[in-house]
Structures are given as C-alpha cells and as structure tokens.
Design a protein around this motif. Sequence first.
Motif, mmCIF file in Angstrom:
data_model
loop_
_atom_site.group_PDB
_atom_site.id
_atom_site.type_symbol
_atom_site.label_atom_id
_atom_site.label_comp_id
_atom_site.label_asym_id
_atom_site.label_seq_id
_atom_site.Cartn_x
_atom_site.Cartn_y
_atom_site.Cartn_z
ATOM 1 N N SER A 80 24.301 -47.364 26.223
ATOM 2 C CA SER A 80 23.416 -47.431 25.061
ATOM 3 C C SER A 80 22.010 -47.908 25.413
ATOM 4 O O SER A 80 21.095 -47.818 24.593
ATOM 5 N N GLU A 81 21.819 -48.424 26.628
ATOM 6 C CA GLU A 81 20.514 -48.888 27.080
ATOM 7 C C GLU A 81 20.454 -48.731 28.588
ATOM 8 O O GLU A 81 21.447 -48.967 29.276
ATOM 9 N N ASP A 82 19.316 -48.331 29.129
ATOM 10 C CA ASP A 82 19.202 -48.161 30.578
ATOM 11 C C ASP A 82 19.600 -49.442 31.295
ATOM 12 O O ASP A 82 19.227 -50.539 30.893
ATOM 13 N N ARG A 83 20.365 -49.276 32.361
ATOM 14 C CA ARG A 83 20.799 -50.422 33.163
ATOM 15 C C ARG A 83 20.695 -50.053 34.640
ATOM 16 O O ARG A 83 20.708 -48.872 35.006
ATOM 17 N N GLY A 84 20.636 -51.057 35.505
ATOM 18 C CA GLY A 84 20.506 -50.793 36.923
ATOM 19 C C GLY A 84 20.742 -52.044 37.744
ATOM 20 O O GLY A 84 21.300 -53.030 37.263
ATOM 21 N N TYR A 85 20.303 -51.990 39.016
ATOM 22 C CA TYR A 85 20.427 -53.156 39.889
ATOM 23 C C TYR A 85 19.221 -53.206 40.812
ATOM 24 O O TYR A 85 18.505 -52.215 41.012
ATOM 25 N N VAL A 86 18.985 -54.384 41.372
ATOM 26 C CA VAL A 86 17.995 -54.581 42.417
ATOM 27 C C VAL A 86 18.711 -55.239 43.595
ATOM 28 O O VAL A 86 19.566 -56.111 43.400
ATOM 29 N N ALA A 87 18.421 -54.771 44.805
ATOM 30 C CA ALA A 87 19.040 -55.313 46.011
ATOM 31 C C ALA A 87 17.949 -55.704 47.000
ATOM 32 O O ALA A 87 16.943 -54.992 47.146
ATOM 33 N N VAL A 88 18.144 -56.833 47.668
ATOM 34 C CA VAL A 88 17.182 -57.328 48.647
ATOM 35 C C VAL A 88 17.936 -57.915 49.828
ATOM 36 O O VAL A 88 19.106 -58.285 49.721
ATOM 37 N N THR A 89 17.248 -58.004 50.943
ATOM 38 C CA THR A 89 17.750 -58.778 52.081
ATOM 39 C C THR A 89 16.903 -60.038 52.179
ATOM 40 O O THR A 89 15.673 -59.969 52.193
ATOM 41 N N PRO A 122 23.214 -43.832 36.971
ATOM 42 C CA PRO A 122 23.119 -42.492 36.385
ATOM 43 C C PRO A 122 23.389 -42.478 34.885
ATOM 44 O O PRO A 122 22.771 -41.699 34.147
ATOM 45 N N ASP A 123 24.276 -43.347 34.421
ATOM 46 C CA ASP A 123 24.560 -43.485 32.995
ATOM 47 C C ASP A 123 24.441 -44.962 32.646
ATOM 48 O O ASP A 123 25.227 -45.788 33.094
ATOM 49 N N GLY A 124 23.418 -45.285 31.847
ATOM 50 C CA GLY A 124 23.217 -46.682 31.472
ATOM 51 C C GLY A 124 23.968 -47.082 30.225
ATOM 52 O O GLY A 124 24.027 -48.266 29.886
ATOM 53 N N GLY A 184 31.813 -46.456 35.784
ATOM 54 C CA GLY A 184 30.949 -45.656 36.643
ATOM 55 C C GLY A 184 29.891 -46.494 37.332
ATOM 56 O O GLY A 184 29.580 -46.284 38.513
ATOM 57 N N GLN A 185 29.339 -47.456 36.628
ATOM 58 C CA GLN A 185 28.322 -48.331 37.211
ATOM 59 C C GLN A 185 28.914 -49.189 38.331
ATOM 60 O O GLN A 185 28.273 -49.374 39.378
ATOM 61 N N VAL A 186 30.113 -49.704 38.129
ATOM 62 C CA VAL A 186 30.758 -50.529 39.158
ATOM 63 C C VAL A 186 31.015 -49.705 40.414
ATOM 64 O O VAL A 186 30.837 -50.189 41.543
ATOM 65 N N ARG A 187 31.423 -48.449 40.244
ATOM 66 C CA ARG A 187 31.660 -47.610 41.419
ATOM 67 C C ARG A 187 30.374 -47.429 42.240
ATOM 68 O O ARG A 187 30.396 -47.476 43.472
ATOM 69 N N VAL A 188 29.255 -47.226 41.551
ATOM 70 C CA VAL A 188 27.970 -47.077 42.243
ATOM 71 C C VAL A 188 27.614 -48.368 42.985
ATOM 72 O O VAL A 188 27.242 -48.348 44.166
#
Length: 289
Positions: free
Chosen positions: A159-168, A155-157, A194-198
């Motif tokens: 200074s730059e958009d950040r995220g994760y990818v998950a796979v099985t 939700p909040d990246g 906040g990112q770690v909580r997500v």
Amino acid sequence: MPRGVHLEEATVLRSGMRLPAGVMTVVCVVLVGPSAPSGAVSAGSLPVEPVRDVVPNRVMTWNICNPCETSNVDRAAEIAAYAPQVIGLQEACVRDVELIRDYLENLHGLVYHVEYGTVLRNWGRCGGAPWSPGAFGQAVLSAAPMTDVVKAEYPDGGSEDRGYVAVTTTVGGRSVRVFNTHLAQRRQEAVRAGQVRVLAAEAARHDRAILLGDFNAVPDAPELAPMWALATDTDPQCGPSPTGTCQPTTDWQSKFDYVFLRGITPLGHRVLPTPASDHHVLHTDVDLG
C-alpha cells in the motif's frame, strides 16, 4: 518595542548603561534568538555535554513514528542515551534526520555519518513545498564512515512504497554489512513474503551481516521464514517457534522490530519504551570475533 523584548530588557537598553561584552552577547541572544532555521542549533554552538564516544559494538533500530508530534530534540536525546555505533531509523524524513544528526553533535557530542534509503517524496509525510516535498524512508547513522551504499525499493511495496538501504561500516572494530528496512504494513502478508525473499537473498551474499528494521510481522509469521533460515534475532526468546517470553517492541504489545544477526554473536539487548514513538527503542551489543 521589538516583539519579544520584555519591559525590563527594554529599560536596560534605553538607560545607556555600558555592559560588559559577555553580558551584552547574552542579552543579544535573548533578544534575537537563534539564527539557525527551525530552531536548529547553529554551527558555532558548543555542545552542552563534552564530546564523548559511542559504544563501539552497539547497534540500534528504531521506527521513529511518522506522522507523530515528536520533536527532533527528543529523538536525538533518546539515541544519545544509548550512544550506539550504528542506528537504523525507519519512517524517517530527510529533514528530520538532518536535525537529529545536528542535535546529536551539538547537544550531545556524538558525531555520526548518515546514509538515506528514501522511497517516497511525499508532502503529507514530510512537509515541504508541494513542488519540493520531503523525502521519506529509512536512514542509517554510523559513527564510522560507510561505503558500498545500496538503496533499493522492493518490486512490490504494498500500500506504500517500501525498500531497504545497505552499507558496509565498522562495528566492534570489524567490517560488517548492515541492512535497514521497513516492510509492508500489517495485513499484507503476501507482499511482505516477497520483500523478505529479496532482502534475504541480498544478505545471504555476506558471511557477516546485521539486519535492522521494522518487519511489521510477529516472529512466527510465515513470511519471515527466509530470515530465520538466514540469521537469528538478538533476542534469544524470539524465533519462529516461541521458546520463552519474546519482548514486544510496540505500544500494542507486538514484536515487529528486529536486529537479525548473521555470523555474529549477541552479547545482550534491551527493549525500551519511549514516549517519542509508538515503537520501542531496541539496541544490542554484539561480538564480531
């Protein structure tokens, strides 16, 4: 005389000599060069090494550095040296990962599936035409097929958009959930918290999980507390309270890169500096039994 044709080559061609078919093929390759764009190995090329197996219980995380003047041939060679079953790459442009995968197969005989967790379309990061910029973010390479793919932006990246990818996918012959992430840049502690909580909330849904990535925080940083409550790092010397010599994973001697394990036992790990990036290669062998 065509560009790139040496005088000796031109003399042979003008002489009318009849060359054996195999020799003529080599000459044509020398004169014309590879047909694939950007120097990529063509689909019909044979690997220079025999096809070989990956290490089935080995996982690896690597921030490949962007922008950096590093060839994808060199990046592929770094990965091939350790042949992990699963690799999490950060700061990865889709075009670069496509070439890395091709080089792994054509030059090293290692075949991987790929899933992307792109968060930016940025010409400055990944090149491409202004109206079709390259995609930037994370990627997971796995020797086994991947299912149940989730690609998420925080939700909040920061200074730059950040995220994760998950796979099985499969590691050590067992099904496991694998996450790959890149958290907000340094000096953005509240954003990373906040990112770690997500991320921790998503990983907590699985009894067995591997979390790879560049967390941009040292082990005793307060924002990593939810991770330590959920999983352990593959390096037994690294934790919220130092218990020994925790190996740095960056050129500036900080531990930023992690293989967090939930419900999985580490068997041994290595941290390997490389001229191909300002982050070291980190790989670990695990026991899912």
